[in-house]
Design an enzyme around this catalytic site. Sequence first.
Site, PDB file in Angstrom:
ATOM      1  N   TYR A 197       7.764   5.407  15.766  1.00 28.74           N
ATOM      2  CA  TYR A 197       7.638   6.772  16.304  1.00 28.74           C
ATOM      3  C   TYR A 197       8.263   6.897  17.691  1.00 28.74           C
ATOM      4  O   TYR A 197       8.437   7.997  18.203  1.00 28.74           O
ATOM      5  CB  TYR A 197       6.162   7.206  16.366  1.00 28.74           C
ATOM      6  CG  TYR A 197       5.499   7.383  15.016  1.00 28.74           C
ATOM      7  CD1 TYR A 197       6.229   7.350  13.832  1.00 28.74           C
ATOM      8  CD2 TYR A 197       4.129   7.582  14.919  1.00 28.74           C
ATOM      9  CE1 TYR A 197       5.618   7.495  12.601  1.00 28.74           C
ATOM     10  CE2 TYR A 197       3.511   7.739  13.679  1.00 28.74           C
ATOM     11  CZ  TYR A 197       4.257   7.690  12.531  1.00 28.74           C
ATOM     12  OH  TYR A 197       3.640   7.843  11.312  1.00 28.74           O
ATOM     13  N   LYS A 232       4.465  -5.924   7.334  1.00 34.16           N
ATOM     14  CA  LYS A 232       5.373  -6.021   6.181  1.00 34.16           C
ATOM     15  C   LYS A 232       6.314  -7.191   6.486  1.00 34.16           C
ATOM     16  O   LYS A 232       7.538  -7.050   6.525  1.00 34.16           O
ATOM     17  CB  LYS A 232       6.116  -4.679   6.012  1.00 34.16           C
ATOM     18  CG  LYS A 232       6.906  -4.533   4.735  1.00 34.16           C
ATOM     19  CD  LYS A 232       6.049  -4.390   3.500  1.00 34.16           C
ATOM     20  CE  LYS A 232       6.949  -4.368   2.259  1.00 34.16           C
ATOM     21  NZ  LYS A 232       6.182  -4.458   1.007  1.00 34.16           N
ATOM     22  N   ASP A 262       1.475  -2.544   1.815  1.00 31.38           N
ATOM     23  CA  ASP A 262       1.339  -1.979   0.462  1.00 31.38           C
ATOM     24  C   ASP A 262       0.051  -2.500  -0.191  1.00 31.38           C
ATOM     25  O   ASP A 262      -0.692  -1.758  -0.833  1.00 31.38           O
ATOM     26  CB  ASP A 262       2.579  -2.244  -0.400  1.00 31.38           C
ATOM     27  CG  ASP A 262       3.190  -3.620  -0.185  1.00 31.38           C
ATOM     28  OD1 ASP A 262       2.740  -4.343   0.738  1.00 31.38           O
ATOM     29  OD2 ASP A 262       4.109  -3.989  -0.922  1.00 31.38           O
ATOM     30  N   ASP A 306      -1.295   5.012  11.020  1.00 30.46           N
ATOM     31  CA  ASP A 306      -1.347   6.457  10.802  1.00 30.46           C
ATOM     32  C   ASP A 306      -1.670   6.731   9.325  1.00 30.46           C
ATOM     33  O   ASP A 306      -2.564   7.509   8.987  1.00 30.46           O
ATOM     34  CB  ASP A 306       0.041   7.034  11.166  1.00 30.46           C
ATOM     35  CG  ASP A 306       0.035   8.543  11.303  1.00 30.46           C
ATOM     36  OD1 ASP A 306      -1.048   9.145  11.201  1.00 30.46           O
ATOM     37  OD2 ASP A 306       1.119   9.114  11.502  1.00 30.46           O
ATOM     38  N   ASP A 312      -5.652   7.702   7.386  1.00 28.05           N
ATOM     39  CA  ASP A 312      -5.881   8.904   6.572  1.00 28.05           C
ATOM     40  C   ASP A 312      -6.455   8.515   5.209  1.00 28.05           C
ATOM     41  O   ASP A 312      -7.341   9.183   4.678  1.00 28.05           O
ATOM     42  CB  ASP A 312      -4.565   9.673   6.356  1.00 28.05           C
ATOM     43  CG  ASP A 312      -4.368  10.753   7.422  1.00 28.05           C
ATOM     44  OD1 ASP A 312      -4.914  10.590   8.524  1.00 28.05           O
ATOM     45  OD2 ASP A 312      -3.664  11.746   7.151  1.00 28.05           O
TER      46      ASP A 312
END
Length: 352
Positions: free
Chosen positions: A143, A190, A222, A246, A250
Site C-alpha cells: 500500500y 507467501k 492462502d 487487511d 475482514d
Amino acid sequence: MSNKNIVILAGDGIGPEITDAAVVALKAVEKKFGHKFDLDYRYMGGSAIDKFGVPLPDETVTACKTADGVLLGAVGGPKWDAQPAENRPEKGLLGIRSALGLYANLRPAVIYPELTSASPLKKEILDRGVDVMVVRELIGGIYFGPRAASDDGDSAYDTEIYSTEEVRRIAKVAFDIAMTRRKKVTSVDKANVLLSSRLWRRIVNEIATEYPEVEVNHIYVDNAAMQLVKDPSQFDVLLCPNMFGDILSDEASQITGSIGLLPSSSLGTCKAGLFEPIHGSAPDIAGLDVANPIATVLAAAMMLDNMGLNDEARAVEAAVGKVIADGWRTPDMGEGKRVGCKKMGELIADAI
Ligand code: NAD
C-alpha cells in the site's frame, strides 16, 4: 479524575452516526468515573475534501498529534469516486496513519456466545472458541511501495517492500501481545513466492528467539484464509503484512457474525493512537439509523485502555456484552429485539 483530550474524526457515510453513538457511551464513562473528556471534532476524508479541498488538512494532523486519543468513524463514498487518486478520501486515512507513525494495527476478533447464529460457520466449529488477535503491519508493504500506471492505461504496478526494521518492530508488537494471551504467534506470508515474504519470515524467526515462551508458526496466506474458516480456534495472534492483514481481518470479522462488531487500534510512535471500527463508511446504509455502532464503541474502549483507563474500558466492554445478552440487535446482527444505531448507543450508555 482525569482530563483527556480526544479528537473525533467522524468522517463520511455512517461515520457521524456511529461516532455519535460512541460519544454517548464515552459521556456515560465520564459521568460514572468522574472524568472530563474534551472532544475536538476535526475533518478527514470526503468531508474534508468538501470543506478544505484535501482529504487530510494540516490542522487535523496537528490536533491528532497532541491528543490523548483519536476516534475515527470511517471515510469514503461514491460522492468522491471521481476524485484523482492522490485526492481520494482513503488518502486521508493512509496519510494520518503515516503522519502519526502508526505501524501496528490490532484487530481483535471474538465471538459472543449469543451471536453464534449470526456467524456463517457451523456451531460445532464455533464451540471450539474464536479469540484471534490480528496484528497487521500498517504503514509499509504494497500500500506504500512505488506504483505507476502507464500513460496508455495498458499496464500498472504496485510494489511490496519491507525493510528488516519494519518487520522487526511489528513482530515485537505481536510477540508482546502473545505474552499477554495464549502465547502463540502465527505469522502469515507467501514465502514460497515472494522475496519480501522470505525476509519477513527470517526476521520473525529472529524476534522469536527473544520470546522462548511463545510458540511460533508460519503459514502461507492462502492456507491462512482457508484455516480461518475451517478452525479459527487454532489461532491466537495472527501476525500479518499490511495487505494480507487487511483481507484476513475482514474474513475474521465475518466469522464473528458481523463486520459491525469489530474494533481496531493503530499504535506507533505517537502517544495518541487511532481507534476505529474495521469496516468502511457503508454508503448503502448511511443516514438510515441502521448501522451497528458496536465496533466503534469497542474502539473507544481500546482508546480508553491506551489512555490507561482500564477499568473504564472493561466497563464499556461489559456494557456491550450485556446489551447483546439482553437480545438487542441492529439489523446486521440477525434475529433479536430490533434497534437502530442511535438507540443501540443509548442502551450501551445506560448499561455503563
Ligand atoms: P464497508 O465496510 O463500508 O461495507 C461493506 C458492507 O458491510 C456493506 O453492505 C455495509 O452496509 C456493511 N456494513 C459496514 N459497516 C457496517 C455497520 N457498522 N453496520 C452494519 N452494516 C455495516 O465496505 P465497502 O462497501 O467496501 O466500502 C465503502 C466505502 O468505505 C468505500 O469508499 C471504501 O473505500 C471505504 N472504506 C473505508 C474504510 C475506513 O475508513 N477505515 C475501510 C474500508 C472501506
